[in-house]
Design a protein around this motif. Sequence first.
Motif, PDB file in Angstrom:
ATOM      1  N   SER A  39      11.714   4.675   2.853  1.00 42.95           N
ATOM      2  CA  SER A  39      11.124   5.313   1.678  1.00 42.95           C
ATOM      3  C   SER A  39      10.419   4.298   0.775  1.00 42.95           C
ATOM      4  N   LEU A  40      11.001   3.125   0.593  1.00 39.47           N
ATOM      5  CA  LEU A  40      10.365   2.101  -0.242  1.00 39.47           C
ATOM      6  C   LEU A  40       9.066   1.620   0.392  1.00 39.47           C
ATOM      7  N   ILE A  41       9.092   1.400   1.697  1.00 34.22           N
ATOM      8  CA  ILE A  41       7.885   0.951   2.390  1.00 34.22           C
ATOM      9  C   ILE A  41       6.811   2.034   2.334  1.00 34.22           C
ATOM     10  N   ASP A  42       7.205   3.284   2.532  1.00 30.82           N
ATOM     11  CA  ASP A  42       6.245   4.383   2.493  1.00 30.82           C
ATOM     12  C   ASP A  42       5.618   4.535   1.115  1.00 30.82           C
ATOM     13  N   SER A  43       6.434   4.463   0.075  1.00 28.90           N
ATOM     14  CA  SER A  43       5.892   4.619  -1.277  1.00 28.90           C
ATOM     15  C   SER A  43       4.982   3.450  -1.635  1.00 28.90           C
ATOM     16  N   THR A  44       5.336   2.245  -1.183  1.00 27.79           N
ATOM     17  CA  THR A  44       4.477   1.087  -1.447  1.00 27.79           C
ATOM     18  C   THR A  44       3.153   1.228  -0.710  1.00 27.79           C
ATOM     19  N   THR A  45       3.198   1.692   0.517  1.00 27.03           N
ATOM     20  CA  THR A  45       1.974   1.902   1.287  1.00 27.03           C
ATOM     21  C   THR A  45       1.084   2.939   0.619  1.00 27.03           C
ATOM     22  N   ASP A  46       1.676   4.022   0.138  1.00 28.04           N
ATOM     23  CA  ASP A  46       0.900   5.050  -0.552  1.00 28.04           C
ATOM     24  C   ASP A  46       0.275   4.507  -1.828  1.00 28.04           C
ATOM     25  N   THR A  47       1.041   3.730  -2.586  1.00 28.72           N
ATOM     26  CA  THR A  47       0.532   3.170  -3.838  1.00 28.72           C
ATOM     27  C   THR A  47      -0.635   2.224  -3.577  1.00 28.72           C
ATOM     28  N   VAL A  48      -0.490   1.363  -2.587  1.00 28.56           N
ATOM     29  CA  VAL A  48      -1.565   0.428  -2.261  1.00 28.56           C
ATOM     30  C   VAL A  48      -2.790   1.185  -1.759  1.00 28.56           C
ATOM     31  N   GLY A  49      -2.593   2.200  -0.962  1.00 30.97           N
ATOM     32  CA  GLY A  49      -3.715   3.012  -0.483  1.00 30.97           C
ATOM     33  C   GLY A  49      -4.458   3.683  -1.627  1.00 30.97           C
ATOM     34  N   ASN A  50      -3.708   4.250  -2.564  1.00 27.57           N
ATOM     35  CA  ASN A  50      -4.346   4.883  -3.725  1.00 27.57           C
ATOM     36  C   ASN A  50      -5.088   3.860  -4.572  1.00 27.57           C
ATOM     37  N   MET A  51      -4.501   2.667  -4.731  1.00 25.67           N
ATOM     38  CA  MET A  51      -5.151   1.624  -5.514  1.00 25.67           C
ATOM     39  C   MET A  51      -6.454   1.190  -4.840  1.00 25.67           C
ATOM     40  N   MET A  52      -6.438   1.038  -3.509  1.00 25.21           N
ATOM     41  CA  MET A  52      -7.652   0.632  -2.799  1.00 25.21           C
ATOM     42  C   MET A  52      -8.744   1.692  -2.923  1.00 25.21           C
ATOM     43  N   THR A  53      -8.366   2.957  -2.866  1.00 21.58           N
ATOM     44  CA  THR A  53      -9.341   4.028  -3.046  1.00 21.58           C
ATOM     45  C   THR A  53      -9.956   3.965  -4.438  1.00 21.58           C
ATOM     46  N   SER A  54      -9.119   3.716  -5.430  1.00 27.60           N
ATOM     47  CA  SER A  54      -9.597   3.608  -6.806  1.00 27.60           C
ATOM     48  C   SER A  54     -10.524   2.405  -6.980  1.00 27.60           C
ATOM     49  N   VAL A  55     -10.164   1.271  -6.382  1.00 33.62           N
ATOM     50  CA  VAL A  55     -11.001   0.068  -6.483  1.00 33.62           C
ATOM     51  C   VAL A  55     -12.337   0.290  -5.791  1.00 33.62           C
ATOM     52  N   ARG A  56     -12.319   0.930  -4.626  1.00 35.13           N
ATOM     53  CA  ARG A  56     -13.577   1.216  -3.928  1.00 35.13           C
ATOM     54  C   ARG A  56     -14.478   2.127  -4.768  1.00 35.13           C
ATOM     55  N   SER A  58     -14.443   2.461  -8.048  1.00 40.73           N
ATOM     56  CA  SER A  58     -14.939   1.702  -9.201  1.00 40.73           C
ATOM     57  C   SER A  58     -16.042   0.734  -8.791  1.00 40.73           C
ATOM     58  N   ALA A  59     -15.870   0.073  -7.654  1.00 39.85           N
ATOM     59  CA  ALA A  59     -16.888  -0.856  -7.179  1.00 39.85           C
ATOM     60  C   ALA A  59     -18.185  -0.120  -6.853  1.00 39.85           C
ATOM     61  N   SER A  60     -18.046   1.060  -6.280  1.00 41.57           N
ATOM     62  CA  SER A  60     -19.223   1.861  -5.963  1.00 41.57           C
ATOM     63  C   SER A  60     -19.966   2.265  -7.239  1.00 41.57           C
ATOM     64  N   LYS A  61     -19.216   2.697  -8.242  1.00 38.22           N
ATOM     65  CA  LYS A  61     -19.840   3.078  -9.517  1.00 38.22           C
ATOM     66  C   LYS A  61     -20.502   1.875 -10.181  1.00 38.22           C
ATOM     67  N   LEU A  62     -19.849   0.728 -10.132  1.00 38.64           N
ATOM     68  CA  LEU A  62     -20.416  -0.485 -10.714  1.00 38.64           C
ATOM     69  C   LEU A  62     -21.690  -0.879  -9.983  1.00 38.64           C
ATOM     70  N   GLY A  63     -21.677  -0.782  -8.669  1.00 40.15           N
ATOM     71  CA  GLY A  63     -22.877  -1.101  -7.885  1.00 40.15           C
ATOM     72  C   GLY A  63     -24.040  -0.183  -8.214  1.00 40.15           C
ATOM     73  N   ARG A  64     -23.762   1.111  -8.331  1.00 41.02           N
ATOM     74  CA  ARG A  64     -24.828   2.058  -8.699  1.00 41.02           C
ATOM     75  C   ARG A  64     -25.368   1.774 -10.082  1.00 41.02           C
ATOM     76  N   SER A  65     -24.460   1.424 -10.994  1.00 37.46           N
ATOM     77  CA  SER A  65     -24.878   1.124 -12.358  1.00 37.46           C
ATOM     78  C   SER A  65     -25.744  -0.133 -12.396  1.00 37.46           C
ATOM     79  N   LEU A  66     -25.369  -1.137 -11.626  1.00 32.02           N
ATOM     80  CA  LEU A  66     -26.159  -2.371 -11.596  1.00 32.02           C
ATOM     81  C   LEU A  66     -27.515  -2.146 -10.945  1.00 32.02           C
ATOM     82  N   LYS A  67     -27.547  -1.318  -9.877  1.00 30.60           N
ATOM     83  CA  LYS A  67     -28.813  -1.030  -9.212  1.00 30.60           C
ATOM     84  C   LYS A  67     -29.745  -0.216 -10.108  1.00 30.60           C
TER      85      LYS A  67
END
Length: 93
Positions: A39-56, A58-67
Amino acid sequence: MSAYQREEQNNTRLEELASKISSLRSVTNDIHAQASDYSLIDSTTDTVGNMMTSVRGSASKLGRSLKAGHPIWRTVGIALAIILLLWFLFKFF
């Protein structure tokens, strides 16, 4: 040594062995329980996955804004350059 004494010695050693086996079984069961708890490993994996989706996102929005060439980025860049210049001047002089 009489047969009775050897029998007593065997019984004592058998009890010691049974105690050690019981301890080993307990440790083995504890290790199995800990290894089976994902359960701890699964919850950590889910949290990291959600964080990576959020970072992607944000990076996409920043790239569009810069372009798009918004003038706010130029203003922020100039402000940061001025702050760094002032910091270097006060730090070294």
